[in-house]
Enzyme design. Structure first.
Site, mmCIF file in Angstrom:
data_model
loop_
_atom_site.group_PDB
_atom_site.id
_atom_site.type_symbol
_atom_site.label_atom_id
_atom_site.label_comp_id
_atom_site.label_asym_id
_atom_site.label_seq_id
_atom_site.Cartn_x
_atom_site.Cartn_y
_atom_site.Cartn_z
ATOM 1 N N TYR A 142 0.749 -1.253 -0.027
ATOM 2 C CA TYR A 142 0.045 -0.024 -0.013
ATOM 3 C C TYR A 142 0.836 1.084 0.166
ATOM 4 C CZ TYR A 142 -4.050 -2.936 0.997
ATOM 5 O OH TYR A 142 -4.846 -3.826 0.822
ATOM 6 N N LYS A 193 3.586 -15.271 2.482
ATOM 7 C CA LYS A 193 3.797 -15.931 1.481
ATOM 8 C C LYS A 193 5.390 -16.540 1.156
ATOM 9 C CE LYS A 193 1.198 -17.517 -1.218
ATOM 10 N NZ LYS A 193 0.538 -18.813 -1.304
ATOM 11 N N ASP A 226 -2.738 -17.850 2.695
ATOM 12 C CA ASP A 226 -3.923 -18.420 1.927
ATOM 13 C C ASP A 226 -4.259 -19.530 2.839
ATOM 14 O OD1 ASP A 226 -1.542 -19.770 1.283
ATOM 15 O OD2 ASP A 226 -2.149 -20.167 -0.834
ATOM 16 N N ASP A 250 -5.134 -6.763 5.893
ATOM 17 C CA ASP A 250 -6.388 -6.306 5.304
ATOM 18 C C ASP A 250 -7.496 -7.327 5.001
ATOM 19 O OD1 ASP A 250 -8.298 -4.445 4.692
ATOM 20 O OD2 ASP A 250 -7.059 -3.688 2.806
ATOM 21 N N ASP A 254 -10.900 -8.949 7.702
ATOM 22 C CA ASP A 254 -12.025 -8.688 7.322
ATOM 23 C C ASP A 254 -12.820 -10.135 7.579
ATOM 24 O OD1 ASP A 254 -12.292 -6.069 7.134
ATOM 25 O OD2 ASP A 254 -12.699 -6.027 4.745
#
Length: 369
Positions: A142, A193, A226, A250, A254
Site C-alpha cells: 500500500y 507467502k 492463503d 487487510d 475482514d
C-alpha cells in the site's frame, strides 16, 4: 482530575451518529468515575473535503499529533467518488496512519455468547472465539514505491504496486504480536507467502530470529496466508494472535470479522512506537464503514465504536477497569436481548442507535452501583 486529550474525528455517514454514543460514555466517566477528557472534534474524510478541499487538513493533522489519542468514526461514501484519487476520503485515513506512525493495527474478532447465532458458521465452530489479528499498517504494497499507472508505447496501460519490507518494520510489529500473546494464550501465528514472495522469506526469517532472541516462552507457528484464510473458516479456535503484513492483514482481518456475524460489533486500534515514557500515538476506529445508505436514520450499531473506545482506554490511558466496564456493559445489554438492525434475530428486540446507547449507559450505572 487530569484531562486527557482526545481528538474525535466523526467523519462521514454513520460516523457522527455512533461517535455521539461515545460522547455519552465519556460524560458518564466524568460523572461517575471522576475521569475527565479534553474532547476536541475535527473533520476527516469527505467532511474535510467539503470544508477544506482535502481529506484531512494540516491543522487537524497537527491536532492529531498533539492528542493523547484519536477516535475516528468512518470515512467515505459515493458523494466523493469523483474526487481525485490522491484526495479521496480514504487518503486522509492513510495520512493519519502514516504521519502518526501507526504501524500496528489490532483487530480483535470476538464472538459474544449472545451473538453466536449471528455468524454464518455453525455455533460449535465459533462459540467462545477470541482472536487478535495484528496487521502491519504503514509498509508493504500500500505504500511501496514505485507505484502508478503508465501508458504503454504499444497501447494500453501497465499498473505497478511494489511490495517491500525491511527487517525493522517486521521486527517492531512482531514485538507487538508477541507481547499481546504473552497476555493472552501465548501463541502467535505469523502469516506470509514465503513460498512465492521474497518479502515473505524475509518476514519468516525475521519473525523466527525475534522469537528465538526474545520470546521463546511464546509458541510461534508459521503459516502461508492463503492457508490461514482457509483455516479461519475450518478451525478458527486454533488461533490466538495472528501477525501479518499490510495486504494480507487487510484481507484476513475482514474474514475474521465476519466469523462474528457483523462488522457493527468489531473495534480496532492502530498503535505507534512507544516513547521514552511508554506512551504511543494511537488511533481507534470501528471496523465498519460509513454506511451512507443508513446514515441519519438512527439505526446504526454503535457497539463497535464503543468497544473501540474501550480499547482506547486500555491501550492509551491504562484504564483497564473502565475498559472492562464498557465491554461488560455491551455484553450484558446484548445478553438482555437488545439488537440493532444489523444483528437482529428472531425473538430479540430491535432498537435504534440512541436506545442502544441509552441501554449501555444504564448498564454502566448498574455495574457500578
Amino acid at each position: 482530575m487530569t484531562a486527557k486529550t482526545l481528538l474525535v474525528l466523526p467523519g462521514d455517514g454513520i460516523g457522527p451518529e455512533v461517535m455521539a454514543q461515545v460522547r455519552r460514555v465519556v460524560e458518564w466517566l466524568a460523572r461517575r468515575r471522576n475521569v475527565t477528557f479534553d474532547w476536541r472534534e475535527g473533520l476527516a474524510g469527505g467532511a474535510a473535503i467539503d470544508a477544506h478541499g482535502v481529506p484531512v487538513s494540516d491543522e487537524t493533522m497537527a491536532d492529531a499529533l498533539a492528542a493523547d489519542a484519536v477516535m475516528l468514526g468512518a470515512v467515505g461514501g459515493p458523494k466523493w467518488d469523483g474526487v481525485a484519487y490522491e484526495k479521496r476520503p480514504e487518503a486522509g485515513l492513510l495520512r493519519l496512519r502514516k504521519e502518526l506512525g501507526l504501524f500496528a493495527n489490532l483487530r480483535p474478532a470476538v464472538v459474544f455468547d449472545a451473538l453466536v447465532d449471528a455468524s454464518t458458521l455453525k455455533p460449535e465452530v465459533v462459540k467462545g472465539l477470541d482472536i487478535m489479528i495484528v496487521r502491519e499498517l504503514t509498509g508493504g504494497v500500500y505504500f511501496g514505491e514505485p507505484r502508478g499507472i503508465h501508458e504503454l508505447p504499444e497501447g494500453g496501460f501497465k499498473a505497478v504496486n511494489t511490495q517491500a519490507y525491511s527487517s525493522y518494520e517486521i521486527e517492531r510489529v512482531g514485538r507487538v504480536a508477541f507481547e499481546l500473546a504473552r497476555k493472552r494464550k501465548g501463541k502467535v501465528h505469523s502469516c506470509e507467502k514465503a513460498n512465492v514472495m521474497e518479502t515473505g522469506v524475509l518476514w519468516r526469517r525475521e519473525m523466527t530470529a525475534l522469537h528465538k532472541a526474545s520470546y521463546s516462552d511464546v509458541t510461534l507457528e508459521h503459516m502461508y496466508a492463503d492457508n490461514c484464510a482457509m483455516q479461519l473458516l475450518r478451525n478458527p479456535h486454533q488461533f490466538d494472535v495472528i501477525v501479518t503484513d499490510n495486504l494480507f492483514g487487510d484481507i484476513l482481518s475482514d474474514e475474521a470479522a465476519m466469523l462474528t456475524g457483523s462488522l457493527g460489533m468489531l473495534p480496532s486500534a492502530s498503535l505507534g512506537a512507544a516513547d521514552a515514557d511508554g506512551k504511543r500515538k494511537a488511533m481507534y476506529e470501528p471496523v465498519h464503514g460509513s454506511a451512507p445508505d443508513i446514515a441519519g436514520k438512527d439505526i446504526a450499531n454503535p457497539c463497535a465504536t464503543l468497544l473501540s473506545f474501550a480499547m482506547c482506554l486500555r491501550y492509551s490511558f491504562d484504564m483497564m477497569a473502565e475498559a472492562d466496564l464498557i465491554e461488560t456493559a455491551v455484553q450484558n445489554v446484548l445478553a438482555g436481548g437488545l439488537r440493532t438492525a444489523d444483528i437482529m434475530s428472531k425473538g430479540m428486540a430491535k432498537v435504534s442507535t440512541t436506545v442502544m446507547g441509552d441501554s449501555i449507559v444504564r448498564e454502566l450505572d448498574k455495574l457500578t452501583g
